[in-house]
Design a protein around this motif. Structure first.
Motif, PDB file in Angstrom:
ATOM      1  N   PRO A   1     -24.888 -65.957   4.935  1.00 27.66           N
ATOM      2  CA  PRO A   1     -23.427 -65.832   4.848  1.00 27.66           C
ATOM      3  C   PRO A   1     -22.821 -66.788   3.832  1.00 27.66           C
ATOM      4  O   PRO A   1     -21.861 -66.428   3.130  1.00 27.66           O
ATOM      5  CB  PRO A   1     -22.978 -66.153   6.283  1.00 27.66           C
ATOM      6  N   ASP A   2     -23.381 -67.998   3.718  1.00 29.70           N
ATOM      7  CA  ASP A   2     -22.866 -68.952   2.727  1.00 29.70           C
ATOM      8  C   ASP A   2     -23.116 -68.455   1.304  1.00 29.70           C
ATOM      9  O   ASP A   2     -22.265 -68.641   0.417  1.00 29.70           O
ATOM     10  CB  ASP A   2     -23.527 -70.318   2.924  1.00 29.70           C
ATOM     11  N   ASP A   3     -24.279 -67.837   1.072  1.00 29.63           N
ATOM     12  CA  ASP A   3     -24.575 -67.287  -0.260  1.00 29.63           C
ATOM     13  C   ASP A   3     -23.572 -66.200  -0.625  1.00 29.63           C
ATOM     14  O   ASP A   3     -23.087 -66.135  -1.765  1.00 29.63           O
ATOM     15  CB  ASP A   3     -25.990 -66.696  -0.292  1.00 29.63           C
ATOM     16  N   ILE A   4     -23.262 -65.345   0.337  1.00 32.93           N
ATOM     17  CA  ILE A   4     -22.319 -64.251   0.091  1.00 32.93           C
ATOM     18  C   ILE A   4     -20.928 -64.800  -0.177  1.00 32.93           C
ATOM     19  O   ILE A   4     -20.234 -64.359  -1.101  1.00 32.93           O
ATOM     20  CB  ILE A   4     -22.312 -63.276   1.288  1.00 32.93           C
ATOM     21  N   THR A   5     -20.529 -65.793   0.623  1.00 28.33           N
ATOM     22  CA  THR A   5     -19.221 -66.419   0.414  1.00 28.33           C
ATOM     23  C   THR A   5     -19.130 -67.049  -0.974  1.00 28.33           C
ATOM     24  O   THR A   5     -18.119 -66.911  -1.677  1.00 28.33           O
ATOM     25  CB  THR A   5     -18.962 -67.487   1.489  1.00 28.33           C
ATOM     26  N   SER A   6     -20.189 -67.739  -1.385  1.00 26.68           N
ATOM     27  CA  SER A   6     -20.198 -68.369  -2.705  1.00 26.68           C
ATOM     28  C   SER A   6     -20.072 -67.333  -3.811  1.00 26.68           C
ATOM     29  O   SER A   6     -19.365 -67.554  -4.803  1.00 26.68           O
ATOM     30  CB  SER A   6     -21.493 -69.170  -2.884  1.00 26.68           C
ATOM     31  N   ALA A   7     -20.755 -66.197  -3.649  1.00 26.57           N
ATOM     32  CA  ALA A   7     -20.684 -65.134  -4.657  1.00 26.57           C
ATOM     33  C   ALA A   7     -19.263 -64.598  -4.781  1.00 26.57           C
ATOM     34  O   ALA A   7     -18.761 -64.366  -5.889  1.00 26.57           O
ATOM     35  CB  ALA A   7     -21.652 -64.011  -4.296  1.00 26.57           C
ATOM     36  N   PHE A   8     -18.600 -64.425  -3.642  1.00 23.48           N
ATOM     37  CA  PHE A   8     -17.239 -63.890  -3.675  1.00 23.48           C
ATOM     38  C   PHE A   8     -16.231 -64.911  -4.197  1.00 23.48           C
ATOM     39  O   PHE A   8     -15.145 -64.536  -4.632  1.00 23.48           O
ATOM     40  CB  PHE A   8     -16.828 -63.398  -2.282  1.00 23.48           C
ATOM     41  N   LYS A   9     -16.611 -66.173  -4.175  1.00 21.13           N
ATOM     42  CA  LYS A   9     -15.721 -67.208  -4.720  1.00 21.13           C
ATOM     43  C   LYS A   9     -15.871 -67.329  -6.237  1.00 21.13           C
ATOM     44  O   LYS A   9     -15.252 -68.189  -6.854  1.00 21.13           O
ATOM     45  CB  LYS A   9     -16.002 -68.552  -4.054  1.00 21.13           C
ATOM     46  N   GLY A  10     -16.739 -66.493  -6.794  1.00 10.95           N
ATOM     47  CA  GLY A  10     -16.838 -66.470  -8.252  1.00 10.95           C
ATOM     48  C   GLY A  10     -17.838 -67.413  -8.843  1.00 10.95           C
ATOM     49  O   GLY A  10     -17.731 -67.758 -10.030  1.00 10.95           O
ATOM     50  N   GLN A  11     -18.811 -67.838  -8.069  1.00  9.11           N
ATOM     51  CA  GLN A  11     -19.801 -68.769  -8.594  1.00  9.11           C
ATOM     52  C   GLN A  11     -20.913 -68.065  -9.355  1.00  9.11           C
ATOM     53  O   GLN A  11     -21.811 -68.695  -9.877  1.00  9.11           O
ATOM     54  CB  GLN A  11     -20.392 -69.589  -7.440  1.00  9.11           C
ATOM     55  N   LYS A  12     -20.875 -66.721  -9.397  1.00 14.01           N
ATOM     56  CA  LYS A  12     -21.814 -65.951 -10.193  1.00 14.01           C
ATOM     57  C   LYS A  12     -21.037 -65.089 -11.181  1.00 14.01           C
ATOM     58  O   LYS A  12     -19.950 -64.602 -10.885  1.00 14.01           O
ATOM     59  CB  LYS A  12     -22.676 -65.041  -9.303  1.00 14.01           C
ATOM     60  N   LYS A  13     -21.618 -64.871 -12.342  1.00 12.84           N
ATOM     61  CA  LYS A  13     -20.970 -64.044 -13.348  1.00 12.84           C
ATOM     62  C   LYS A  13     -20.982 -62.585 -12.920  1.00 12.84           C
ATOM     63  O   LYS A  13     -22.001 -62.045 -12.518  1.00 12.84           O
ATOM     64  CB  LYS A  13     -21.690 -64.178 -14.696  1.00 12.84           C
TER      65      LYS A  13
END
Length: 262
Positions: A233-245
């Motif tokens: 869940p933390d990985d998904i949250t980080s992705a949605f926060k824009g930490q991946k291009k």
């Protein structure tokens, strides 16, 4: 895509596989659950291998328990009858390359090349794991594919969790490698709105998509992250926060996006 991913895994000599798809039509806890959608997936998957000359046994667990506690999980009620009356092609696949059985060692025959188990699941007071373990032991190195398994521990008939042998049951359930996974992503504790999707098709990475509304009223899904391991869940949250291009995906709209999974 489900069929292709599964075939690639089997070609790579993977013998214990599972397919996990969580959309409203395949979620028995939702009002729009439709067993026919699951059956259509199983039919397409089975016929794909039958076309290669493989003898496929499609298995549905039978009644579990004794006396007042005997029964079949509601999700699977009537499934065997549906399989029997479905259209299995014009070349006589049913009864030759496609056969039906239950979950257990007694339904493993020497002429079977592979086994597809439809939504094997535990029920209150009854555990399917022992039957599955006996079946996979009898199958040896022949592929066993689980479609939407639900193997979490359930309480005993007394309402107490079955603690004896729990670690072994969980270890066995985890021994099946995911060859295809798809689920919609929502805000925690809700089923609306759809925020995105998580997908993995063997041998590719897990992909996290963001749902984006377009000015014309349509929607599209944008790839925002790829991970080698199943994201937390933390990985998904980080992705949605824009930490991946972000990367554009061609499919537009949820149904356009979903249409490519079979």
């Amino acid at each position: 895509m489900i069929v292709k991913a599964t075939r690639r895994a089997v070609e790579d000599k993977k013998t214990r596989l599972q397919i996990d798809i969580n959309i409203p039509e395949l979620n028995p806890e939702m009002d729009v659950y439709r067993i026919g959608t699951l059956m259509e997936l199983v039919r397409e998957l089975s016929l794909s291998f039958a076309d290669d000359g493989k003898r496929v046994k499609v298995c549905v667990q039978g009644s579990m328990g004794q006396g007042a506690f005997a029964g079949i999980p509601l999700q699977l009620a009537g499934t065997r009858k549906i399989l029997e009356v479905m259209d299995w092609g014009d070349y006589g696949a049913k009864g030759t390359f496609i056969n039906f059985g239950a979950v257990g060692a007694s339904d493993v025959k020497k002429e079977d090349d592979m086994f597809i188990l439809i939504a094997p699941q535990n029920a209150v007071g009854n555990c399917i794991i022992d039957d599955m373990r006996a079946m996979t032991d009898a199958a040896g190195d022949r592929p066993v594919i689980l479609v939407n398994p639900r193997l979490k521990d359930m309480p005993a008939s007394s309402g107490v969790m079955q603690t004896m042998g729990r670690d072994m049951r969980l270890k066995y359930a985890a021994s099946f490698e995911t060859c295809y996974s798809f689920r919609l992503l929502f805000y925690a504790g809700s089923f609306y709105p759809i925020m995105g999707a998580l997908r993995m098709a063997y041998p590719d990475k897990y992909e996290i998509y963001r749902r984006v509304d377009e000015p014309n009223g349509k929607e599209k899904y944008v790839l925002i992250a790829e991970l080698t391991e199943k994201p937390t869940p933390d990985d998904i949250t980080s992705a949605f926060k824009g930490q991946k291009k972000e990367k554009e995906k061609a499919s537009s709209g949820f149904w356009g996006f979903l249409s490519g999974i079979l």
